[in-house]
Every structure is written in structure tokens, then in C-alpha cells.
Scaffold this active site. Structure first.
Site, PDB file in Angstrom:
ATOM      1  N   HIS A  78      16.760  37.586  15.880  1.00 53.28           N
ATOM      2  CA  HIS A  78      17.870  36.950  15.167  1.00 53.28           C
ATOM      3  C   HIS A  78      18.800  38.010  14.605  1.00 53.28           C
ATOM      4  O   HIS A  78      18.363  38.931  13.902  1.00 53.28           O
ATOM      5  CB  HIS A  78      17.332  36.035  14.069  1.00 53.28           C
ATOM      6  CG  HIS A  78      16.660  34.820  14.640  1.00 53.28           C
ATOM      7  ND1 HIS A  78      15.484  34.312  14.174  1.00 53.28           N
ATOM      8  CD2 HIS A  78      17.021  34.027  15.693  1.00 53.28           C
ATOM      9  CE1 HIS A  78      15.142  33.251  14.910  1.00 53.28           C
ATOM     10  NE2 HIS A  78      16.056  33.071  15.833  1.00 53.28           N
ATOM     11  N   GLU A 103       7.650  37.082   8.674  1.00 50.26           N
ATOM     12  CA  GLU A 103       8.918  36.846   7.983  1.00 50.26           C
ATOM     13  C   GLU A 103       8.925  37.751   6.766  1.00 50.26           C
ATOM     14  O   GLU A 103       8.146  37.556   5.837  1.00 50.26           O
ATOM     15  CB  GLU A 103       9.015  35.381   7.532  1.00 50.26           C
ATOM     16  CG  GLU A 103       9.121  34.385   8.655  1.00 50.26           C
ATOM     17  CD  GLU A 103      10.561  34.170   9.110  1.00 50.26           C
ATOM     18  OE1 GLU A 103      11.481  34.756   8.496  1.00 50.26           O
ATOM     19  OE2 GLU A 103      10.752  33.420  10.072  1.00 50.26           O
TER      20      GLU A 103
END
Ligand code: GEM
Ligand code: ZN
Length: 431
Positions: free
Chosen positions: A182, A384
Site C-alpha cells: 500500500h 500492521e
């Protein structure tokens, strides 16, 4: 870093653009940036509620306990409220993005393709490539650098191999780290660079690092989505751009080929931040990584045994499957699920993240973890990283956080590498 020379080049380019078009904004930008977004906090206490929020089409930025932070365009706000969940506005997202790194705005206004002040410690694409080449110069007997092919816009996707004999294909278990699927998750590039530094600079002096490098072949891909990452920093303010830069911009982490588009965990709408693409592996970037991983099947045996895909933010450790909330499913039995969760929890004990099956966050289909596991039986995790909340910087923590937040993962990465040859060993099973 903003250099004088690059500044001059940028001014020259800016001047040309000014002649060509009245405004710089939007020139040669096929997949357009979002505008008019508002930030919201949505109270969504479980996977079902969070999946409902994701399916409205809003951009889910992060999760902190029961609260999701999302960015919604004006037309999405009705659907968001229609979920019946508690929704609280945090104000104009574009204004908050524009405020980041503001003092350097003039330099960047002309498209300097660089991080603004407060962020110059981050590596842009050119700086990442320079860093990789410097590693080759510093450690020619420990690393090999190769391109695994090009992104949509033609940037090389670089893979650095760390090994005590990097130019030979040894019969040793291989492990893969991927970063920056991303675009806006810039801290992950720094994480991959941190791993490279640790396992090269540390080799001569640190016995446990030497033991790991001597017994494995370690692959690191610092940027899977360099086009998106460059686009995110290329204008006067961060764009909060997630996807790649195909004309129909695609979310790489919804484009993988196992259960692609199966389960309402991605979008078929081009404008969505989780657009899955017209077909599995339609994104050049996922194709390149897929082909690289497929190429590591030697003599019918996949050499890569385990994998971490780095993302931001929310401080989570996630494992398959993402497409279903079931604990076991085709290709994933109870023992395997237990091995995944046991290592996941032990790594979380090292870095303080929250460990869970990835669908406990929300349903995703076409994610990298599901493909790696189902297709190749690679023990594939998502990390994450920092922070937990948008208040602490979201995708854009200051560069002063790079050192603490990447080194925070050193012991989790070390534990992962210790078990990376055979994850089931963590529950007393052999491979
Ligand atoms: C996540 S990471 C995907 C992990 N899988 C599930 N089911 N949550 C994403 O891709 O949406 C968040 C991120 O983008 O960092
Ligand atoms: Zn991500």
C-alpha cells in the site's frame, strides 16, 4: 531528502508544466486522487460490524480496539450512517493532510517528488535504490540484488537476498519479507530497510544474527508498490493514496489469486480503495511477486517457507484466512491454525501488537496471505505497524518514529526467523 540540485530540476519541471497547463494539479494523472474527504471514527466492536463498514466503500484507515478510523467522500457518508453504528466526525481529511509537513510546502509545490520537512528521514524510491546499492557495496559477500520485474510505470521491483553465499542457490530454507504493497504505508519501507541493515551489518558481530543468516536465505522486497508511494508524496501534501497507479488503480492486497473477489472483502468498483482489479493478478506488481514466489519452487518444492507482509497502521499481527471468519477451512486444518496463532501470539508478546486471525479485523478476499498459504503453504503473516490511532499520525508519523518503531520489531523478527524453517515446531510438530 530535498537537495538543492533536485530542487532546481523540480523548479525547471514546474516551469515547463506551468507553460503547458494553467495548474499543475491533475497533469498526466490517470487515476485521480480523492478530494473532499472527511475523517470519521466509527464504533465497530467486531469483525461483522467492521466488515459492514468496509463494504460501504469508505476508506478504512485503521483500527484501535472498538473504533475504526475511516475517510469518507461526501457521497459515502449516507451509507456510513446507514450502518446504524456510532459515527463521529474528526473533520476535513484534506486539510489535515495538507497541514503535515507544511513548512516545506513551497519546495514541494512544484512536484519535487520528495518527503517534506519532518519526514526527510523516510526513503523515497531513488533513496531506497541507493540504499540497496550501498548495501551491495558494503557487503558483497552477504547480499545479492535483483529486479523481479517492473511496476506499471516501469520502476524496478527490487529483491535483496541475504545469505552467506548469496550468488549460489543453497539448499536452505528461504524466507520472504515484503513491504509497501500500500502506497501510503511508508513506514514499512523503513522496516524492510531495517531488516536488511540488521542482518548485514550485524553479521560480523552478532552471533544469533550470524546463525540465522548462515542457516537461511532471506529475501527482502522493500517496495512492492513504488509507483503509488511516489505518487503519494509527489504533490504539495500527502495524498493518502493506497492503490497502485494503473489507470484503473487497483488495491494490490485484493488482487491475489486465491478466492479473488469471493466474499465481499473487496470491491468491483474502480473508484473504491479496495478495488480488486478486473481479474486476479491484473496488477503488474502482484504478478511480479507471484512469479518470483512461483520461481522459488525448485525440484517441486517451494523453498520459501514463511513470509511477513508489512503494513501500517493499527499494531496488529494477522494470519490467514482473511476471506472467512472460520478458524479452519480448505487447506487450513486445526493444527495449522494453532501453529499460526501460537507463533503470532509469541511475536506479539515481543512487540506489543495485537495478534488475531486476519478476518477478525474484517473480511478481505484476494489478500497476499491467503494466496501464499493456500497456493504454496508459506506461513504468511501481515504485520500492521505503528501507530494504533489516527491521532498518533496515522500513515504519516514523523521520521523521529522510524528508529523506535522499526527497532521495536527486532525481537519479533528474530523469533520469526528462528521458526521460519518450520513454523509447526512452535507447537512441537516436525516439518
Ligand atoms: C489490511 S491488511 C489485510 C489483512 N487481512 C485482513 N483480513 N484484514 C488491508 O489490506 O485492508 C489493512 C491494511 O491495508 O494495512
Ligand atoms: Zn496496508
Amino acid at each position: 531528502m530535498f537537495t538543492k540540485r533536485r530542487g532546481l530540476v523540480a523548479v525547471a519541471i514546474g516551469a515547463c508544466l506551468a507553460l503547458l497547463a494553467p495548474a499543475y494539479t491533475g497533469v498526466a494523472e490517470p487515476a485521480t486522487a480523492k478530494t473532499g474527504r472527511t475523517l470519521f471514527e466509527v464504533t465497530a466492536p467486531d469483525s461483522a460490524a467492521r466488515t459492514k463498514v468496509a463494504r460501504t466503500g469508505v476508506d478504512v484507515l485503521g483500527q484501535n480496539k472498538d473504533v475504526l478510523t475511516v475517510a469518507a467522500e461526501p457521497f459515502q457518508q449516507f451509507a456510513l450512517r446507514a450502518t446504524g453504528l456510532k459515527v463521529k466526525s474528526l473533520g476535513d481529511y484534506e486539510a489535515q493532510l495538507a497541514a503535515l509537513g507544511k513548512s516545506d510546502f513551497t519546495d514541494r509545490e512544484v512536484g519535487a517528488l520528495d518527503f517534506p520537512s519532518g519526514y526527510t528521514g523516510y526513503h523515497n524510491y531513488a533513496e531506497t535504490v541507493a540504499e540497496l546499492n550501498q548495501t551491495v557495496t558494503d557487503h558483497p559477500n552477504l547480499v545479492k540484488l535483483q529486479s523481479i520485474g517492473k511496476s506499471y510505470e516501469g520502476r524496478d521491483l527490487w529483491a535483496l537476498k541475504i545469505s552467506n553465499s548469496p550468488n549460489t542457490d543453497q539448499a536452505k530454507p528461504e524466507v520472504l519479507f515484503t513491504c509497501n504493497q500500500h502506497a501510503r504505508e511508508h513506514l514499512t519501507v523503513e522496516m524492510c530497510l531495517r531488516i536488511i541493515k540488521q542482518y548485514t551489518d550485524g553479521y560480523a558481530t552478532n552471533a544469533s544474527i550470524k546463525a540465522l543468516v548462515d542457516s537461511r536465505e532471506i529475501w527482502v522486497v522493500p517496495s512492492v508498490n513504488p509507483d503509488g508511494a511516489e505518487y503519494d508524496i509527489a504533490s504539495g501534501s500527502f495524498r493518502s493514496w493506497r492503490k497502485n497507479r494503473q489507470p484503473s488503480a487497483t488495491d494490490p492486497n485484493r488482487n491475489w489469486g486465491y478466492k479473488w473477489g469471493c466474499c465481499g472483502g473487496s470491491s468491483g468498483s474502480v473508484s473504491s480503495e479496495t478495488y480488486r482489479g478486473p481479474s486476479a493478478f491484473s496488477a503488474p506488481e502482484t504478478q511480479r511477486v507471484r512469479d518470483f514466489v512461483n520461481s522459488r519452487v525448485v525440484g517441486g518444492v517451494q523453498q520459501i517457507k514463511s513470509h511477513i507482509d508489512w503494513h501500517t497502521y493499527s499494531e496488529l499481527i494477522l494470519w490467514p484466512y482473511g476471506y472467512t471468519t472460520a478458524d479452519t477451512a480448505p487447506g487450513l486444518d486445526a493444527n495449522q491454525a494453532k501453529a499460526f496463532s501460537t507463533l503470532g501470539k509469541q511475536m506479539a508478546a515481543k512487540n506489543g501488537y495485537t495478534p488475531e486471525q486476519s478476518s477478525d479485523l474484517y473480511i478481505t478476499d484476494g489478500s497476499v496471505n491467503d494466496w501464499m498459504w493456500f497456493q504454496h503453504k508459506i506461513w504468511s503473516y501481515t504485520f500492521e505497524m505503528y501507530p494504533t490511532s489516527s491521532g498518533a499520525g496515522g500513515f504519516y508519523p514523523r521520521d523521529t518514529q522510524i528508529a523506535p518503531q522499526t527497532s521495536r520489531n527486532d525481537s519479533a523478527v528474530e523469533l520469526f526467523l528462528q521458526y521460519s524453517d518450520c513454523v509447526p515446531r512452535i507447537i512441537g510438530q516436525s516439518c
